[in-house]
Every structure is written in C-alpha cells, then in structure tokens.
Design a protein around this motif. Structure first.
Motif, PDB file in Angstrom:
ATOM      1  N   VAL A   3      35.364 112.530   2.080  1.00 50.65           N
ATOM      2  CA  VAL A   3      36.290 113.443   1.206  1.00 50.65           C
ATOM      3  C   VAL A   3      36.628 114.998   2.209  1.00 50.65           C
ATOM      4  O   VAL A   3      37.307 115.390   1.527  1.00 50.65           O
ATOM      5  CB  VAL A   3      35.060 114.377  -0.201  1.00 50.65           C
ATOM      6  CG1 VAL A   3      34.353 115.266  -0.034  1.00 50.65           C
ATOM      7  CG2 VAL A   3      35.904 114.812  -1.054  1.00 50.65           C
ATOM      8  N   ALA A   4      35.919 115.302   3.328  1.00 46.40           N
ATOM      9  CA  ALA A   4      36.621 117.108   3.409  1.00 46.40           C
ATOM     10  C   ALA A   4      37.867 115.541   4.750  1.00 46.40           C
ATOM     11  O   ALA A   4      38.841 117.054   5.307  1.00 46.40           O
ATOM     12  CB  ALA A   4      35.273 116.954   4.962  1.00 46.40           C
ATOM     13  N   TRP A   5      38.341 114.676   4.663  1.00 50.95           N
ATOM     14  CA  TRP A   5      39.730 114.152   5.214  1.00 50.95           C
ATOM     15  C   TRP A   5      40.564 113.933   4.521  1.00 50.95           C
ATOM     16  O   TRP A   5      41.439 113.679   4.307  1.00 50.95           O
ATOM     17  CB  TRP A   5      39.010 112.887   6.176  1.00 50.95           C
ATOM     18  CG  TRP A   5      38.065 112.958   7.323  1.00 50.95           C
ATOM     19  CD1 TRP A   5      37.134 112.524   7.506  1.00 50.95           C
ATOM     20  CD2 TRP A   5      38.634 113.580   8.349  1.00 50.95           C
ATOM     21  NE1 TRP A   5      36.462 113.532   8.302  1.00 50.95           N
ATOM     22  CE2 TRP A   5      37.909 113.992   8.928  1.00 50.95           C
ATOM     23  CE3 TRP A   5      39.775 114.271   8.848  1.00 50.95           C
ATOM     24  CZ2 TRP A   5      37.489 114.523  10.557  1.00 50.95           C
ATOM     25  CZ3 TRP A   5      40.332 115.205  10.375  1.00 50.95           C
ATOM     26  CH2 TRP A   5      38.958 115.056  11.396  1.00 50.95           C
ATOM     27  N   CYS A   6      40.476 114.415   2.950  1.00 47.12           N
ATOM     28  CA  CYS A   6      41.288 113.882   1.701  1.00 47.12           C
ATOM     29  C   CYS A   6      42.034 114.823   1.230  1.00 47.12           C
ATOM     30  O   CYS A   6      40.803 115.991   0.719  1.00 47.12           O
ATOM     31  CB  CYS A   6      40.675 112.878   0.872  1.00 47.12           C
ATOM     32  SG  CYS A   6      40.232 111.269   1.239  1.00 47.12           S
ATOM     33  N   GLU A   7      43.156 114.733   0.794  1.00 47.73           N
ATOM     34  CA  GLU A   7      43.989 116.358  -0.148  1.00 47.73           C
ATOM     35  C   GLU A   7      44.502 114.929  -1.049  1.00 47.73           C
ATOM     36  O   GLU A   7      44.823 114.726  -1.255  1.00 47.73           O
ATOM     37  CB  GLU A   7      44.922 116.879   0.615  1.00 47.73           C
ATOM     38  CG  GLU A   7      43.914 117.295   2.019  1.00 47.73           C
ATOM     39  CD  GLU A   7      42.757 118.676   1.253  1.00 47.73           C
ATOM     40  OE1 GLU A   7      43.819 119.386   0.447  1.00 47.73           O
ATOM     41  OE2 GLU A   7      42.484 119.191   2.587  1.00 47.73           O
ATOM     42  N   LYS A   8      44.347 115.885  -2.478  1.00 40.24           N
ATOM     43  CA  LYS A   8      44.988 115.773  -3.295  1.00 40.24           C
ATOM     44  C   LYS A   8      45.168 115.649  -3.008  1.00 40.24           C
ATOM     45  O   LYS A   8      46.749 116.769  -2.806  1.00 40.24           O
ATOM     46  CB  LYS A   8      44.667 116.311  -4.905  1.00 40.24           C
ATOM     47  CG  LYS A   8      44.153 116.130  -6.213  1.00 40.24           C
ATOM     48  CD  LYS A   8      43.471 116.725  -6.941  1.00 40.24           C
ATOM     49  CE  LYS A   8      44.015 116.320  -8.437  1.00 40.24           C
ATOM     50  NZ  LYS A   8      42.211 117.903  -9.523  1.00 40.24           N
ATOM     51  N   LEU A   9      47.085 115.464  -3.876  1.00 42.33           N
ATOM     52  CA  LEU A   9      48.638 114.541  -3.784  1.00 42.33           C
ATOM     53  C   LEU A   9      49.065 115.791  -4.704  1.00 42.33           C
ATOM     54  O   LEU A   9      48.591 115.661  -6.293  1.00 42.33           O
ATOM     55  CB  LEU A   9      48.709 113.524  -4.236  1.00 42.33           C
ATOM     56  CG  LEU A   9      48.311 112.756  -3.469  1.00 42.33           C
ATOM     57  CD1 LEU A   9      50.007 111.114  -3.535  1.00 42.33           C
ATOM     58  CD2 LEU A   9      49.527 113.008  -1.606  1.00 42.33           C
ATOM     59  N   GLY A  10      50.038 116.341  -4.615  1.00 40.47           N
ATOM     60  CA  GLY A  10      51.006 117.075  -5.623  1.00 40.47           C
ATOM     61  C   GLY A  10      51.317 116.464  -7.027  1.00 40.47           C
ATOM     62  O   GLY A  10      52.026 115.434  -6.452  1.00 40.47           O
ATOM     63  N   ASP A  11      51.942 116.835  -7.696  1.00 41.04           N
ATOM     64  CA  ASP A  11      52.037 116.450  -8.997  1.00 41.04           C
ATOM     65  C   ASP A  11      54.027 115.619  -8.711  1.00 41.04           C
ATOM     66  O   ASP A  11      54.108 114.509  -8.905  1.00 41.04           O
ATOM     67  CB  ASP A  11      52.897 116.963 -10.099  1.00 41.04           C
ATOM     68  CG  ASP A  11      51.477 118.276 -10.247  1.00 41.04           C
ATOM     69  OD1 ASP A  11      50.566 117.246 -10.228  1.00 41.04           O
ATOM     70  OD2 ASP A  11      51.520 118.806 -11.245  1.00 41.04           O
ATOM     71  N   GLY A  12      54.492 115.652  -7.759  1.00 34.31           N
ATOM     72  CA  GLY A  12      55.666 115.539  -7.313  1.00 34.31           C
ATOM     73  C   GLY A  12      55.731 113.915  -6.713  1.00 34.31           C
ATOM     74  O   GLY A  12      56.153 112.656  -7.361  1.00 34.31           O
ATOM     75  N   LYS A  13      54.489 114.078  -5.923  1.00 30.17           N
ATOM     76  CA  LYS A  13      54.130 112.575  -5.276  1.00 30.17           C
ATOM     77  C   LYS A  13      53.476 111.518  -6.628  1.00 30.17           C
ATOM     78  O   LYS A  13      53.422 110.801  -5.897  1.00 30.17           O
ATOM     79  CB  LYS A  13      53.760 112.799  -3.652  1.00 30.17           C
ATOM     80  CG  LYS A  13      53.328 111.558  -3.259  1.00 30.17           C
ATOM     81  CD  LYS A  13      54.734 110.809  -2.527  1.00 30.17           C
ATOM     82  CE  LYS A  13      55.004 111.786  -1.126  1.00 30.17           C
ATOM     83  NZ  LYS A  13      56.304 110.581  -1.113  1.00 30.17           N
ATOM     84  N   VAL A  14      52.660 112.018  -7.010  1.00 28.11           N
ATOM     85  CA  VAL A  14      51.961 111.258  -8.335  1.00 28.11           C
ATOM     86  C   VAL A  14      53.302 110.784  -9.042  1.00 28.11           C
ATOM     87  O   VAL A  14      53.132 109.380  -9.540  1.00 28.11           O
ATOM     88  CB  VAL A  14      50.897 112.112  -9.045  1.00 28.11           C
ATOM     89  CG1 VAL A  14      50.603 111.520  -9.940  1.00 28.11           C
ATOM     90  CG2 VAL A  14      49.878 112.870  -7.791  1.00 28.11           C
ATOM     91  N   CYS A  15      54.020 111.437  -9.695  1.00 20.99           N
ATOM     92  CA  CYS A  15      55.196 110.568 -10.143  1.00 20.99           C
ATOM     93  C   CYS A  15      55.703 110.004 -10.180  1.00 20.99           C
ATOM     94  O   CYS A  15      55.844 109.113 -10.402  1.00 20.99           O
ATOM     95  CB  CYS A  15      55.813 111.874 -10.588  1.00 20.99           C
ATOM     96  SG  CYS A  15      55.325 113.221 -12.147  1.00 20.99           S
ATOM     97  N   GLU A  16      56.473 109.867  -8.125  1.00 20.42           N
ATOM     98  CA  GLU A  16      56.496 109.102  -7.951  1.00 20.42           C
ATOM     99  C   GLU A  16      56.151 107.678  -7.874  1.00 20.42           C
ATOM    100  O   GLU A  16      56.477 106.186  -8.449  1.00 20.42           O
ATOM    101  CB  GLU A  16      57.200 109.873  -6.222  1.00 20.42           C
ATOM    102  CG  GLU A  16      58.074 108.365  -5.469  1.00 20.42           C
ATOM    103  CD  GLU A  16      58.369 109.658  -3.792  1.00 20.42           C
ATOM    104  OE1 GLU A  16      58.897 108.848  -2.766  1.00 20.42           O
ATOM    105  OE2 GLU A  16      57.930 110.440  -3.503  1.00 20.42           O
ATOM    106  N   ILE A  17      54.783 107.942  -7.631  1.00 15.92           N
ATOM    107  CA  ILE A  17      54.431 106.601  -7.231  1.00 15.92           C
ATOM    108  C   ILE A  17      53.908 106.252  -8.651  1.00 15.92           C
ATOM    109  O   ILE A  17      53.943 104.839  -8.740  1.00 15.92           O
ATOM    110  CB  ILE A  17      52.676 107.050  -6.460  1.00 15.92           C
ATOM    111  CG1 ILE A  17      52.534 108.074  -4.990  1.00 15.92           C
ATOM    112  CG2 ILE A  17      51.736 106.254  -7.542  1.00 15.92           C
ATOM    113  CD1 ILE A  17      51.551 108.535  -4.959  1.00 15.92           C
ATOM    114  N   GLU A  18      53.592 106.635  -9.765  1.00 15.61           N
ATOM    115  CA  GLU A  18      53.716 106.355 -10.779  1.00 15.61           C
ATOM    116  C   GLU A  18      54.916 105.383 -11.729  1.00 15.61           C
ATOM    117  O   GLU A  18      54.977 104.678 -12.225  1.00 15.61           O
ATOM    118  CB  GLU A  18      52.716 106.819 -12.169  1.00 15.61           C
ATOM    119  CG  GLU A  18      51.130 107.953 -11.387  1.00 15.61           C
ATOM    120  CD  GLU A  18      51.682 109.138 -12.513  1.00 15.61           C
ATOM    121  OE1 GLU A  18      51.849 108.909 -12.943  1.00 15.61           O
ATOM    122  OE2 GLU A  18      49.916 109.610 -12.508  1.00 15.61           O
TER     123      GLU A  18
END
Length: 94
Positions: free
Chosen positions: A66-81
C-alpha cells in the motif's frame, strides 16, 4: 521522509489506484496484512489491472504494498468507468 507502512491512505476494496512501482490503473480486490520474518510490515493490496498508462485494456492480477499505491482522483475514475461501460463484455474480468 519516513513512510508509514500501516497507512491505508483511505484506500479500500473496490477503489481504483495507481502504483509507483507498477504501470497502469488497478482496482483493489483485497487488502491483506503482510508479515515478513514474523514481523508486521503493513498491508499488501491484491490488484486487478484494467488499463495501461495510455488507457489501453490490460487485464492481469498484481500485488503491491500500500505504501507504493495512491488512490485515483474522481476525474480518472470517471474516465475508467466510462471506458469500461462503453466496452462492456461478459468476458471482461473487472
């Protein structure tokens, strides 16, 4: 700067993340405590990769601390979905 190996940074199962040591965008499938040599070393995330950094489909399973990971922002999540919904197929593992 010291890294807190027990800090989940708000990441939970179902979130989309990126990693400093893995390329692409991943969905968190599981969060497990990790032990090495009997010592608690924080959390390991089981990740399903959906996209490369250039937003090309890429389905595989990875694990990362988990130390190497970052949660994605809403904009990128919307693009992925949106990309997933436009290309939905019963064979897609995500």
């Amino acid at each position: 700067m010291e890294i807190d190996i027990h800090d989940l940074k708000g990441i939970k199962v179902g979130d989309w993340v990126e990693s400093a040591c893995l390329k692409g965008y991943f969905k968190v499938c599981s969060i497990k405590h990790c032990y090495r040599g009997g010592k608690d070393v924080g959390y390991i995330l089981l990740l399903k990769k959906a996209f490369t950094p250039k937003m090309k489909f890429s389905f595989r399973t990875e694990k990362c601390h988990v130390a190497w990971c970052e949660k994605l922002g809403d904009g990128k999540v919307c693009e992925i979905e949106q990309l997933l919904s436009e290309n939905i197929d019963s064979k897609m593992p995500i």
